[in-house]
Design an enzyme around this catalytic site. Structure first.
Site, PDB file in Angstrom:
ATOM      1  N   GLY A   1     -11.029  51.255  38.241  1.00  0.00           N
ATOM      2  CA  GLY A   1     -12.195  51.920  38.427  1.00  0.00           C
ATOM      3  C   GLY A   1     -13.258  51.303  37.190  1.00  0.00           C
ATOM      4  O   GLY A   1     -14.401  51.016  37.291  1.00  0.00           O
TER       5      GLY A   1
ATOM      6  N   ARG B   1     -11.603  46.241  33.305  1.00  0.00           N
ATOM      7  CA  ARG B   1     -10.185  45.607  34.023  1.00  0.00           C
ATOM      8  C   ARG B   1     -10.420  45.152  34.806  1.00  0.00           C
ATOM      9  O   ARG B   1      -9.781  44.594  34.602  1.00  0.00           O
ATOM     10  CB  ARG B   1      -9.567  47.202  34.216  1.00  0.00           C
ATOM     11  CG  ARG B   1     -10.188  48.330  33.127  1.00  0.00           C
ATOM     12  CD  ARG B   1      -8.372  48.068  32.334  1.00  0.00           C
ATOM     13  NE  ARG B   1      -8.079  49.456  31.990  1.00  0.00           N
ATOM     14  CZ  ARG B   1      -7.569  49.460  29.941  1.00  0.00           C
ATOM     15  NH1 ARG B   1      -6.558  47.777  30.472  1.00  0.00           N
ATOM     16  NH2 ARG B   1      -7.261  50.517  28.938  1.00  0.00           N
TER      17      ARG B   1
ATOM     18  N   ARG C   1     -25.100  45.731  39.546  1.00  0.00           N
ATOM     19  CA  ARG C   1     -24.700  46.519  39.061  1.00  0.00           C
ATOM     20  C   ARG C   1     -23.763  46.949  37.529  1.00  0.00           C
ATOM     21  O   ARG C   1     -23.063  47.873  37.568  1.00  0.00           O
ATOM     22  CB  ARG C   1     -24.466  47.952  39.877  1.00  0.00           C
ATOM     23  CG  ARG C   1     -25.761  48.772  40.708  1.00  0.00           C
ATOM     24  CD  ARG C   1     -25.663  49.748  41.253  1.00  0.00           C
ATOM     25  NE  ARG C   1     -26.843  49.863  41.862  1.00  0.00           N
ATOM     26  CZ  ARG C   1     -27.709  50.844  42.282  1.00  0.00           C
ATOM     27  NH1 ARG C   1     -26.722  51.665  40.913  1.00  0.00           N
ATOM     28  NH2 ARG C   1     -28.403  51.181  43.104  1.00  0.00           N
TER      29      ARG C   1
ATOM     30  N   ARG D   1      -5.538  50.378  45.041  1.00  0.00           N
ATOM     31  CA  ARG D   1      -5.817  50.570  43.221  1.00  0.00           C
ATOM     32  C   ARG D   1      -5.346  51.232  42.872  1.00  0.00           C
ATOM     33  O   ARG D   1      -3.981  50.977  43.360  1.00  0.00           O
ATOM     34  CB  ARG D   1      -6.696  52.595  43.669  1.00  0.00           C
ATOM     35  CG  ARG D   1      -7.154  52.920  43.035  1.00  0.00           C
ATOM     36  CD  ARG D   1      -7.607  54.867  42.382  1.00  0.00           C
ATOM     37  NE  ARG D   1      -7.792  56.299  41.417  1.00  0.00           N
ATOM     38  CZ  ARG D   1      -7.524  55.681  40.772  1.00  0.00           C
ATOM     39  NH1 ARG D   1      -9.074  54.460  39.747  1.00  0.00           N
ATOM     40  NH2 ARG D   1      -7.615  56.395  39.784  1.00  0.00           N
TER      41      ARG D   1
ATOM     42  N   SER E   1      -5.859  55.206  36.673  1.00  0.00           N
ATOM     43  CA  SER E   1      -4.998  56.263  35.811  1.00  0.00           C
ATOM     44  C   SER E   1      -5.038  57.403  35.963  1.00  0.00           C
ATOM     45  O   SER E   1      -6.092  57.930  36.866  1.00  0.00           O
ATOM     46  CB  SER E   1      -5.616  56.921  34.069  1.00  0.00           C
ATOM     47  OG  SER E   1      -7.867  56.487  34.357  1.00  0.00           O
TER      48      SER E   1
ATOM     49  N   ASP F   1      -3.410  60.687  30.845  1.00  0.00           N
ATOM     50  CA  ASP F   1      -2.966  62.385  30.068  1.00  0.00           C
ATOM     51  C   ASP F   1      -2.477  63.479  30.664  1.00  0.00           C
ATOM     52  O   ASP F   1      -1.959  63.166  32.033  1.00  0.00           O
ATOM     53  CB  ASP F   1      -4.249  62.787  30.030  1.00  0.00           C
ATOM     54  CG  ASP F   1      -5.437  62.662  31.183  1.00  0.00           C
ATOM     55  OD1 ASP F   1      -5.716  61.463  31.279  1.00  0.00           O
ATOM     56  OD2 ASP F   1      -5.167  63.684  31.605  1.00  0.00           O
TER      57      ASP F   1
ATOM     58  N   ARG G   1      -2.550  51.912  26.610  1.00  0.00           N
ATOM     59  CA  ARG G   1      -2.931  51.068  27.524  1.00  0.00           C
ATOM     60  C   ARG G   1      -2.681  50.152  28.119  1.00  0.00           C
ATOM     61  O   ARG G   1      -2.785  49.937  29.762  1.00  0.00           O
ATOM     62  CB  ARG G   1      -4.579  52.173  27.704  1.00  0.00           C
ATOM     63  CG  ARG G   1      -4.797  53.409  27.576  1.00  0.00           C
ATOM     64  CD  ARG G   1      -5.600  53.970  27.140  1.00  0.00           C
ATOM     65  NE  ARG G   1      -5.316  55.361  26.435  1.00  0.00           N
ATOM     66  CZ  ARG G   1      -6.059  56.405  27.749  1.00  0.00           C
ATOM     67  NH1 ARG G   1      -6.479  55.996  28.468  1.00  0.00           N
ATOM     68  NH2 ARG G   1      -5.591  57.671  26.265  1.00  0.00           N
TER      69      ARG G   1
HETATM   70  N1  HPA Z   1      -8.672  64.307  36.155  1.00  0.00           N
HETATM   71  C1  HPA Z   1      -8.932  63.603  37.063  1.00  0.00           C
HETATM   72  N2  HPA Z   1      -8.970  62.262  36.653  1.00  0.00           N
HETATM   73  C2  HPA Z   1      -7.979  61.792  36.098  1.00  0.00           C
HETATM   74  C3  HPA Z   1      -8.048  62.030  34.694  1.00  0.00           C
HETATM   75  C4  HPA Z   1      -7.753  63.776  34.769  1.00  0.00           C
HETATM   76  O1  HPA Z   1      -6.992  64.616  33.960  1.00  0.00           O
HETATM   77  N3  HPA Z   1      -7.121  61.392  34.097  1.00  0.00           N
HETATM   78  C5  HPA Z   1      -6.773  59.858  34.504  1.00  0.00           C
HETATM   79  N4  HPA Z   1      -7.961  60.695  35.683  1.00  0.00           N
END
Ligand code: HPA
Length: 234
Positions: free
Chosen positions: A20, A24, A43, A87, A90, A204, A217
């Site tokens: 994304g 990175r 961009r 892809r 995270s 997370d 990370r």
């Molecule tokens: N929500 C949506 N996208 C995400 C999240 C999340 O909690 N964590 C990492 N990408």
């Protein structure tokens, strides 16, 4: 050149990794590719092409969310001839058995909507990963001794979600994790007959509210890049 990608014809490889975050993309290209060259900076959505074990690879940022990813994936496939799109990103875990820093391979993805929603009208299309890529990525993750989960994920349109009840239903129905891009990638891959996979690291946890320390990370991201590369060329 396309509207959003400045690369010349031939500067994009058939295999494209899509983080994304454009920074990175730069880190992955500098760390894992040989002879990486900047091929896009329109961009600030950086893209690089180089080689990995002799295979040409492009690493192109997708931006956040399905509308952004859809623009880049459409142009990569339709205008540059990309055939394998992975892809690397995270996700937030939605099951107790999925821990922070674990790898999630998205077999399929549920959504409320995608940029492709309109063409399906009342039908709920089931976006699915390429099985060969999925199986190879699973093998690569296991070979590295990484905790890896394979199953359904949820591609959400919102990060700051005002519908916690919806997340509860996803958890109740066994969805492993939430992110914001995979479903549209899988739909585009189906439409154009190319291969796609989402390799995700849990950054997370929606149930425990733990998060991956920033010091870890980079290592987690590097693991994903290597899994994606091994899967693409296995
Ligand atoms: N929500 C949506 N996208 C995400 C999240 C999340 O909690 N964590 C990492 N990408």
């Amino acid at each position: 050149m396309t509207i959003h990608i400045g690369a010349e014809p031939g500067q994009i490889a058939e295999t494209v990794l899509m983080p994304g975050d454009p920074y990175r993309a730069r880190w992955a290209a500098e760390t894992f590719l040989e002879g990486a060259q900047l091929v896009n900076e329109v961009r600030g959505m950086l893209g690089f092409t180089g080689t990995w074990r002799g295979h040409r690879v492009t690493i192109q940022g997708s931006g956040m969310g399905m509308p952004s990813l859809s623009i880049y994936a459409n142009e990569l496939i339709r205008d540059y001839g990309a055939k394998t799109l992975i892809r690397i990103g995270s996700c937030g875990a939605m099951q107790k058995a999925v821990g922070v820093r674990d790898i999630v391979l998205a077999m399929t993805s549920s959504t409320i909507s995608t940029p492709s929603r309109g063409i399906f009208r009342e039908l709920n299309f089931a976006p699915a990963a390429d099985f060969g890529l999925l199986s190879a990525a699973h093998g690569a993750a296991r070979a590295r001794g990484l905790p890896v989960h394979v199953g359904g994920i949820y591609s959400s349109d919102v990060f700051y979600d005002e519908r916690p009840d919806l997340n509860e239903q996803m958890t109740r129905h066994g969805v492993l994790a939430v992110e914001m891009e995979a479903a549209e990638l899988y739909i585009l891959a189906a439409r154009y007959g190319v291969r796609a996979l989402a390799v995700l690291t849990v950054s997370d946890h929606l149930l425990t509210h733990e998060s991956l320390p920033s010091s870890e990370r980079e290592k987690s991201f590097g693991d994903m890049v290597e899994i994606a590369l091994e899967a693409a060329f296995s």
